[in-house]
Design an enzyme around this catalytic site. Structure first.
Site, PDB file in Angstrom:
ATOM      1  N   VAL A  90       0.854  -1.188   0.000  1.00 18.85           N
ATOM      2  CA  VAL A  90       0.000   0.000   0.000  1.00 18.85           C
ATOM      3  C   VAL A  90       0.890   1.238   0.000  1.00 18.85           C
ATOM      4  CG1 VAL A  90      -1.829   1.269   1.176  1.00 18.85           C
ATOM      5  CG2 VAL A  90      -1.809  -1.230   1.248  1.00 18.85           C
ATOM      6  N   ASP A 102     -12.468 -10.817   7.870  1.00 17.10           N
ATOM      7  CA  ASP A 102     -11.066 -10.600   8.259  1.00 17.10           C
ATOM      8  C   ASP A 102     -10.958  -9.405   9.196  1.00 17.10           C
ATOM      9  OD1 ASP A 102      -8.419 -11.290   8.351  1.00 17.10           O
ATOM     10  OD2 ASP A 102      -7.859 -10.248   6.507  1.00 17.10           O
TER      11      ASP A 102
END
Length: 656
Positions: free
Chosen positions: A358, A471
Site C-alpha cells: 500500500v 477478516d
C-alpha cells in the site's frame, strides 16, 4: 403620553434597530448588482453568466449561498411560525455520470457561518457532535443523491426534510406530477438537468408542501405534503439560503434563480429567462458555415489520431471486460496512479501484507491524498476477488468504513484506491512499545471500538445485503486524522441476501480471529464475524495479540487468559499496563466481558452486532451470566486441544 403614542414609538424604534424584515425577493439569475450581496462561504462563487455555483468537483468541500439579511419567521404576538414560500431552480452535475456525489439543501437557520460543520453526508450544515441537538434551530429540505444508511435514507435520489438533524423527518423519491396524471414521474437529481423546486409552509394549517418539476409551471400536486409545526424550530429572525458539500464522490451544485415570499406564494421562475449551463445558440449563417467546415476538418483529424492512439493503446492495455462495466467507483489510469505515488517509490510505502503493498499518493488535479493498494501478482486475489472488493466496498457508505475511491487494472495488475488514513492501522498503536506518541488513551480506544461496532452493524443489518467482512482484526482497522476508527480491506468479504445463507465453505481469515465452528463447517456467518470482533475488543483493551507466542503458557491465548482472570475476580488485571491506571473501570470491564461473550465457543451464545451496539451505548445492561463456554467445547477458538505448542502444531494452526 397617550398609550397609542407608545405603540407608534415602539414600532418606529423596531423599524430602526431591528434586522431586515424583507418580505420577498426574486433573483432571475445572480448577475445583477442586487445579487452580488449574497453571503458566500466555502468554495461558493457567482459565475460570469450569473449562476450561483455552490461547489465544484473537488472532494470534501462545502459551499453556501445565503440571503444577507435575517428575515422574521415568527409571529411577534403568538410566537407561532409564519408562513413562507420559495421557488428555486438548481442542477446537480456529477463528476462521473453514474456516481452522484452528495446533494444540496435549502436551509433556514439562525446562522450563515455553520462553524464546525462537516462536508459529505452533513451537507455543510452540521457535524457528528451537533447532529440532533434541539438548539440547532435548523430547517432544511435536502435534495440528496447518496443513500446514507446511518441517516436511514430511503434511496440515493430523494427529497428529505431535516429538522435539527440529518435524519429526515419525512422523505420521498425525487419526482413530479403532471396535472391530470396520478403517476409520479421520476427525476434523476444528478442528471444535470435544470430542476425547479417549490417549498411552501402554511403556518396556520402547519402544513409543509414540496413540489418538483422540470418545467416553469408549478404542478398542482406536491410530491411531499405532511403536517409539521415549525414553531419550536424557528427563532424570531432566521437566515435563508443554500448549502451543499462533496465527499469522496463529487458533484458540482448550481442554483440558477430564486424567489422567496413571506406574504404569499413565491413567484415561479421562467426557466427560459434564467441563466443556463449551456451556451446560447448561434444564428449567424456565416458562422455556421465556417463552423461546419471546421468540424469536418477536426473530424478527419480525430479519426486519424484516434486510429493511431487505438493501435498504441491496445499494445499497452488490456481489453475492458464485461464485469468492469458494472463497477461503481471511478476507474483510474495506471499512469495516473504511478504519477501520484512517484512511481510506487519505496519512500511512499505505507505497509504491506499478503495481498500486496500500500502506497501513499497525491492526485495532482485535486491534491487529494490517497492510499493505493497494489495487489501482488503472487497474491491469491485474482480478477474474481478483485471484482468482489471493488463491487462491494465501492457501494458501501458509512463513516466507519474506509471509502474506496476507485480502481485500476493494467496488464494483469490490480490496484485499488482508498481514502488516505493519516494515522495508519490500529495494530501499531496497541502493539507498540512504550513510545508515548503511539499509546492510545482509554477514551480514544473506546471511541474506536464504538466506531467499528457501528460499521459492522451497517454491514450485517443495515445495508441492502448482508456483508460478511471475514477478516476483522486490528491490522484492518485504520485511523483517520482525528483517530476515528474505520474498517478496511474487504478482499475477503462475502455478500448474500438478508435471510439467506452464504454458500462458501472456504476457511479464510487470520489465526486468532477464526471462530471455532469455521474449521468444522467452513461456512462464515455474522456470528463468525462477531467472534473476530470479540478478539478485537480484547486486544484493544489488553494491548496484545489474540495469540502471543512469546507469552507464558497461561497467557498464550488471550481469550483464555481473560476468561481465567474473570473467573478469579480480577478481570481488570488484563488492562493494558501502558494506560498506567488511567481508564474508566466500568467501561473497561464492560468491554472485556462483551469481548468474552463475543468469543463464546457456541455461536448461538454470541450477541448480534445490534446487541453489541446496544451494550456499548448502555442502552441495555450486560447479562449477569455471560454463558461463555459450553461443556466439552474448545478453548480459544481451537477445535483440537493442543497442550504443548510445538512447531508442527503451530504450523497446523496457521493452516487453519
Amino acid at each position: 403620553m397617550h398609550p397609542i403614542h407608545h405603540i407608534l414609538l415602539l414600532h418606529l424604534l423596531l423599524l430602526h434597530v431591528s434586522p431586515s424584515i424583507q418580505q420577498s425577493f426574486i433573483y432571475n439569475g445572480f448577475k445583477s448588482p442586487d445579487s452580488t450581496n449574497l453571503t458566500l462561504t466555502g468554495i461558493a462563487n457567482i459565475t460570469g453568466n450569473g449562476i450561483l455555483k455552490l461547489t465544484n468537483v473537488s472532494s470534501h468541500q462545502i459551499g453556501r449561498g445565503f440571503y444577507p439579511d435575517p428575515i422574521r419567521f415568527k409571529n411577534p404576538g403568538s410566537e407561532s411560525a409564519l408562513s413562507f414560500s420559495t421557488a428555486f431552480a438548481f442542477s446537480i452535475v456529477p463528476k462521473y455520470l453514474k456516481l452522484g456525489g452528495h446533494g444540496l439543501a435549502f436551509t433556514i437557520s439562525t446562522t450563515k457561518e455553520f462553524a464546525g460543520a462537516q462536508p459529505s453526508q452533513y451537507l455543510g450544515l452540521l457535524n457528528v457532535t451537533l447532529n440532533g441537538n434541539a438548539s440547532n434551530h435548523l430547517f432544511a429540505v435536502e435534495f440528496d443523491t447518496v443513500q446514507d444508511f446511518e441517516f436511514s435514507d430511503i434511496n440515493d435520489n430523494h427529497v428529505g426534510v431535516d429538522i435539527n438533524r440529518m435524519k429526515s423527518v419525512n422523505s420521498t423519491r425525487a419526482g413530479f406530477f403532471i396535472d391530470g396524471n396520478s403517476t409520479i414521474q421520476d427525476i434523476c437529481l444528478h442528471s444535470g438537468k435544470t430542476i425547479q423546486a417549490w417549498i411552501d409552509y402554511d403556518g396556520v394549517k402547519q402544513q409543509l408542501n414540496v413540489t418538483l418539476s422540470l418545467f416553469s409551471t408549478k404542478p398542482s400536486t406536491p410530491i411531499m405534503s405532511f403536517p409539521v409545526d415549525l414553531s419550536p424550530v424557528f427563532q424570531d429572525f432566521m437566515y435563508v439560503g443554500f448549502s451543499s458539500s462533496t465527499g469522496v464522490l463529487t458533484s458540482s451544485h448550481y442554483v440558477f434563480g430564486w424567489s422567496f415570499n413571506m406574504t404569499g406564494e413565491a413567484e415561479s421562475l421562467d426557466l427560459d429567462l434564467i441563466p443556463s449551463l449551456l451556451p446560447a445558440k448561434k444564428t449567424n449563417k456565416g458562422l455556421a458555415i465556417r463552423f461546419s467546415v471546421s468540424v469536418f476538418l477536426v473530424f478527419l483529424i480525430i479519426i486519424i489520431a484516434g486510429a493511431v492512439y487505438t493501435i498504441k493503446k491496445f499494445k499497452n492495455t488490456e481489453v475492458v471486460e464485461e464485469w468492469e462495466l458494472d463497477l461503481g467507483p471511478r476507474p483510474f489510469s495506471y499512469t495516473e496512479l504511478k504519477d501520484a505515488t512517484k512511481g510506487f517509490h519505496e519512500k511512499h510505502l505505507l505497509g504491506f501484507g499478503g495481498s500486496g503493498k500500500v502506497y501513499k499518493g497525491v492526485l495532482p488535479d485535486s491534491r487529494t491524498q490517497i492510499a493505493v493498494k497494489r495487489i501482488s501478482r503472487k497474491s491469491k486475489q485474482g480478477p474474481k476477488e478483485f471484482m468482489s472488493e471493488v463491487s462491494t466496498i465501492g457501494r458501501l457508505r458509512h463513516r466507519s468504513l474506509v471509502q474506496l475511491l476507485g480502481w485500476s487494472r493494467n496488464k494483469g495488475e490490480f490496484l485499488l484506491v482508498y481514502d488516505f488514513m493519516a494515522n495508519g492501522s490500529l495494530d501499531k498503536y496497541i502493539y507498540s512499545s512504550n513510545n508515548s506518541k503511539l499509546i492510545l488513551s482509554w477514551d480514544q480506544r473506546f471511541k474506536i471500538i464504538n466506531d467499528i461496532s457501528s460499521g459492522l452493524l451497517y454491514l450485517h443489518e443495515e445495508w441492502e445485503q448482508t456483508v460478511l467482512h471475514r477478516d476483522i482484526k486490528a491490522g484492518n482497522v485504520l485511523l483517520d486524522s482525528d483517530l476515528n476508527g474505520r474498517l478496511g480491506d474487504f478482499g475477503l468479504a462475502k455478500l448474500y441476501d438478508h435471510g439467506s445463507n452464504p454458500t462458501t465453505t472456504k476457511v479464510v481469515g487470520t489465526l486468532g480471529y477464526l471462530a471455532p465452528e469455521l474449521t468444522r463447517t467452513g461456512k462464515p456467518t455474522t456470528s463468525s464475524d462477531v467472534y473476530a470482533f470479540g478478539a478485537l475488543l480484547l486486544e484493544v483493551v489488553c494491548g496484545r495479540r489474540p495469540l502471543e507466542l512469546k507469552a507464558s503458557p497461561e497467557e498464550l491465548i488471550l481469550v483464555d487468559w481473560v476468561w481465567d482472570k474473570w473467573r478469579e475476580g480480577c478481570l481488570l488485571e488484563v488492562v493494558d499496563s501502558r494506560l498506567k491506571g488511567k481508564y474508566n473501570e466500568v467501561e473497561a470491564a464492560m468491554v472485556l466481558k462483551l469481548g468474552l461473550m463475543c468469543s463464546s465457543d457456541e455461536p448461538s451464545m454470541r450477541p448480534s452486532l445490534r446487541q453489541v451496539v446496544r451494550y456499548l451505548t448502555r442502552e441495555v445492561p450486560l447479562p449477569e451470566s455471560l454463558g461463555l463456554r459450553c461443556d466439552g467445547g474448545a478453548k480459544g477458538g481451537l477445535v483440537v486441544k493442543i497442550d504443548v505448542f510445538t512447531p508442527s502444531s503451530l504450523e497446523k494452526m496457521k493452516s487453519w
